[in-house]
Write an enzyme that holds these catalytic residues in place. Structure first.
Site, mmCIF file in Angstrom:
data_model
loop_
_atom_site.group_PDB
_atom_site.id
_atom_site.type_symbol
_atom_site.label_atom_id
_atom_site.label_comp_id
_atom_site.label_asym_id
_atom_site.label_seq_id
_atom_site.Cartn_x
_atom_site.Cartn_y
_atom_site.Cartn_z
ATOM 1 N N SER A 77 0.855 -1.186 0.000
ATOM 2 C CA SER A 77 0.000 0.000 0.000
ATOM 3 C C SER A 77 0.890 1.234 0.000
ATOM 4 O O SER A 77 2.062 1.162 0.390
ATOM 5 C CB SER A 77 -0.852 0.025 1.279
ATOM 6 O OG SER A 77 -1.450 1.300 1.477
ATOM 7 N N TYR A 82 -2.038 -1.443 10.510
ATOM 8 C CA TYR A 82 -2.161 -1.676 9.063
ATOM 9 C C TYR A 82 -0.943 -1.131 8.317
ATOM 10 O O TYR A 82 -0.326 -1.835 7.518
ATOM 11 C CB TYR A 82 -3.439 -1.009 8.535
ATOM 12 C CG TYR A 82 -3.573 -1.116 7.036
ATOM 13 C CD1 TYR A 82 -3.895 -2.326 6.437
ATOM 14 C CD2 TYR A 82 -3.351 -0.007 6.203
ATOM 15 C CE1 TYR A 82 -3.995 -2.444 5.058
ATOM 16 C CE2 TYR A 82 -3.452 -0.114 4.830
ATOM 17 C CZ TYR A 82 -3.780 -1.331 4.265
ATOM 18 O OH TYR A 82 -3.872 -1.452 2.891
HETATM 19 N N1 NAP Z 1 -8.634 -0.237 -1.462
HETATM 20 C C1 NAP Z 1 -7.580 0.514 -1.110
HETATM 21 O O1 NAP Z 1 -7.664 1.758 -0.955
HETATM 22 C C2 NAP Z 1 -6.229 -0.147 -0.912
HETATM 23 C C3 NAP Z 1 -5.098 0.685 -0.921
HETATM 24 C C4 NAP Z 1 -3.853 0.108 -0.751
HETATM 25 C C5 NAP Z 1 -3.743 -1.250 -0.558
HETATM 26 N N2 NAP Z 1 -4.868 -2.043 -0.544
HETATM 27 C C6 NAP Z 1 -4.694 -3.474 -0.319
HETATM 28 O O2 NAP Z 1 -5.264 -4.172 -1.409
HETATM 29 C C7 NAP Z 1 -5.607 -5.493 -0.988
HETATM 30 C C8 NAP Z 1 -7.006 -5.819 -1.471
HETATM 31 O O3 NAP Z 1 -7.923 -4.935 -0.844
HETATM 32 P P1 NAP Z 1 -9.212 -4.364 -1.581
HETATM 33 O O4 NAP Z 1 -9.052 -2.907 -1.674
HETATM 34 O O5 NAP Z 1 -9.517 -5.127 -2.794
HETATM 35 O O6 NAP Z 1 -10.297 -4.635 -0.425
HETATM 36 P P2 NAP Z 1 -11.619 -5.533 -0.409
HETATM 37 O O7 NAP Z 1 -12.511 -5.142 -1.521
HETATM 38 O O8 NAP Z 1 -12.133 -5.441 0.987
HETATM 39 O O9 NAP Z 1 -11.100 -7.013 -0.712
HETATM 40 C C9 NAP Z 1 -10.365 -7.734 0.234
HETATM 41 C C10 NAP Z 1 -10.269 -9.166 -0.224
HETATM 42 O O10 NAP Z 1 -9.546 -9.908 0.769
HETATM 43 C C11 NAP Z 1 -10.327 -11.035 1.149
HETATM 44 N N3 NAP Z 1 -10.116 -11.352 2.559
HETATM 45 C C12 NAP Z 1 -10.281 -10.534 3.627
HETATM 46 N N4 NAP Z 1 -10.055 -11.207 4.757
HETATM 47 C C13 NAP Z 1 -9.750 -12.483 4.396
HETATM 48 C C14 NAP Z 1 -9.443 -13.658 5.115
HETATM 49 N N5 NAP Z 1 -9.403 -13.665 6.459
HETATM 50 N N6 NAP Z 1 -9.199 -14.803 4.445
HETATM 51 C C15 NAP Z 1 -9.253 -14.805 3.081
HETATM 52 N N7 NAP Z 1 -9.529 -13.721 2.339
HETATM 53 C C16 NAP Z 1 -9.792 -12.565 3.000
HETATM 54 C C17 NAP Z 1 -11.774 -10.613 0.903
HETATM 55 O O11 NAP Z 1 -12.588 -11.745 0.658
HETATM 56 P P3 NAP Z 1 -13.584 -12.426 1.694
HETATM 57 O O12 NAP Z 1 -14.183 -11.359 2.526
HETATM 58 O O13 NAP Z 1 -14.525 -13.151 0.787
HETATM 59 O O14 NAP Z 1 -12.727 -13.381 2.493
HETATM 60 C C18 NAP Z 1 -11.625 -9.817 -0.376
HETATM 61 O O15 NAP Z 1 -11.605 -10.686 -1.488
HETATM 62 C C19 NAP Z 1 -5.438 -5.515 0.524
HETATM 63 O O16 NAP Z 1 -4.228 -6.144 0.866
HETATM 64 C C20 NAP Z 1 -5.389 -4.037 0.897
HETATM 65 O O17 NAP Z 1 -4.642 -3.818 2.073
HETATM 66 C C21 NAP Z 1 -6.103 -1.517 -0.713
#
Ligand code: NAP
Length: 261
Positions: free
Chosen positions: A142, A155
């Site tokens: 991130s 985080y």
């Molecule tokens: N969105 C942002 O602004 C942003 C910015 C920088 C970095 N990121 C990073 O990008 C990555 C993806 O996030 P996103 O933005 O796509 O968020 P998201 O829409 O909330 O997706 C998160 C994904 O992780 C899965 N997940 C969560 N807890 C889990 C668990 N205990 N076991 C297995 N799977 C799990 C969720 O699936 P289930 O709930 O079905 O398990 C979902 O598929 C993360 O690492 C996040 O830190 C996001």
């Protein structure tokens, strides 16, 4: 590079950035292993990608914050007789609030998912890639990796770990035909913000996950060891990690989240 790969495993593929990875990798002809907890969403995506792109898409349901999750996932992949060429460690979450007041379970689960499982999955799949002389790992970090973030203290620390770990590993495996890259997105329009419990009102101004992943995959093809999508995010990352005094960076990040949280 990607055209040499046959199969990718994407964690957190049920929505957001992980689902965008799955879509774009399938469009390039890769077979997929899709992992998350939400079986229905994973299966719907697997069916869609198999029909649209003619790829094989396997679904493995797992809670990757459980201590034994990585080993058990690796066994499941072996049972399917699959060789993973690209591992996308994407699953992760944040919870906004004061460290001293947030439930410890939630923070400990975050460390297990964002750090422990990511490291263990990498340790399990990397030797197979080195042996084949072909493979890649994309770890989703991130922009929070470049500075401490008050109100998301754990985080941001997990993501700093992911960035440092990935850059070190990229160097270690440079001669093995294996690539490692940390993708460091800035704020992206996904359910991440619902789970984190902040910044919902700002989602409309954020780029979508498809844009972030397309830029990330291009950077991976170019052989980058880390990549920050978006010019403004690149400037923020550079100044907060290389130019400004550390205490000032923490204070600015604190104001950003306190005022807009
Ligand atoms: N969105 C942002 O602004 C942003 C910015 C920088 C970095 N990121 C990073 O990008 C990555 C993806 O996030 P996103 O933005 O796509 O968020 P998201 O829409 O909330 O997706 C998160 C994904 O992780 C899965 N997940 C969560 N807890 C889990 C668990 N205990 N076991 C297995 N799977 C799990 C969720 O699936 P289930 O709930 O079905 O398990 C979902 O598929 C993360 O690492 C996040 O830190 C996001």
């Amino acid at each position: 590079m990607l055209d040499e790969y046959r199969t990718a495993l994407v964690t957190g593929a049920s929505r957001g950035i992980g689902a965008a990875f799955a879509r774009q990798l399938a469009a390039q002809g890769l077979d997929l292993v899709l992992v998350a907890r939400s079986e229905a969403e994973l299966q719907a995506l697997a069916d869609e990608l198999a029909e649209r792109h003619g790829v094989m898409a396997h679904v493995l349901v797992a809670d990757l914050s459980a201590p034994s999750a990585a080993a058990s996932l690796y066994r499941d992949v072996q049972a399917l007789d699959l060789e993973i060429d690209l591992l996308v460690n994407n699953a992760g979450y944040s919870k906004a609030g004061l460290f001293a007041e947030l439930a410890f379970d939630v923070q400990a689960g975050m460390v297990r998912l964002n750090v422990n499982t990511l490291v263990e999955l990498t340790r399990l799949f990397l030797p197979d890639m080195r042996q084949r002389g072909r493979g890649g790992v994309i770890n989703v970090a991130s922009n929070a990796a470049f500075q401490p973030v008050p109100y998301m203290a754990v985080y941001a620390a997990t993501k700093a770990f992911v960035l440092s770990f990935s850059e070190a590993l990229a160097e270690e495996v440079a001669g093995d035909g294996v690539r490692v890259m940390a993708l460091c997105p800035g704020a992206t329009d996904t359910e991440f913000w619902t789970v984190a419990g902040t910044w919902q009102e700002r989602r409309a101004s954020m780029p979508g996950p498809g844009e972030v992943v397309a830029a990330g995959l291009r950077a991976f093809e170019r052989g980058r060891s880390f990549f920050v999508p978006g010019f403004v995010n690149q400037v923020v990352a550079f100044f907060s990690s290389r130019v400004l005094p550390r205490r000032l960076v923490a204070r600015l990040a604190s104001q950003w989240f306190r005022d807009r949280g």
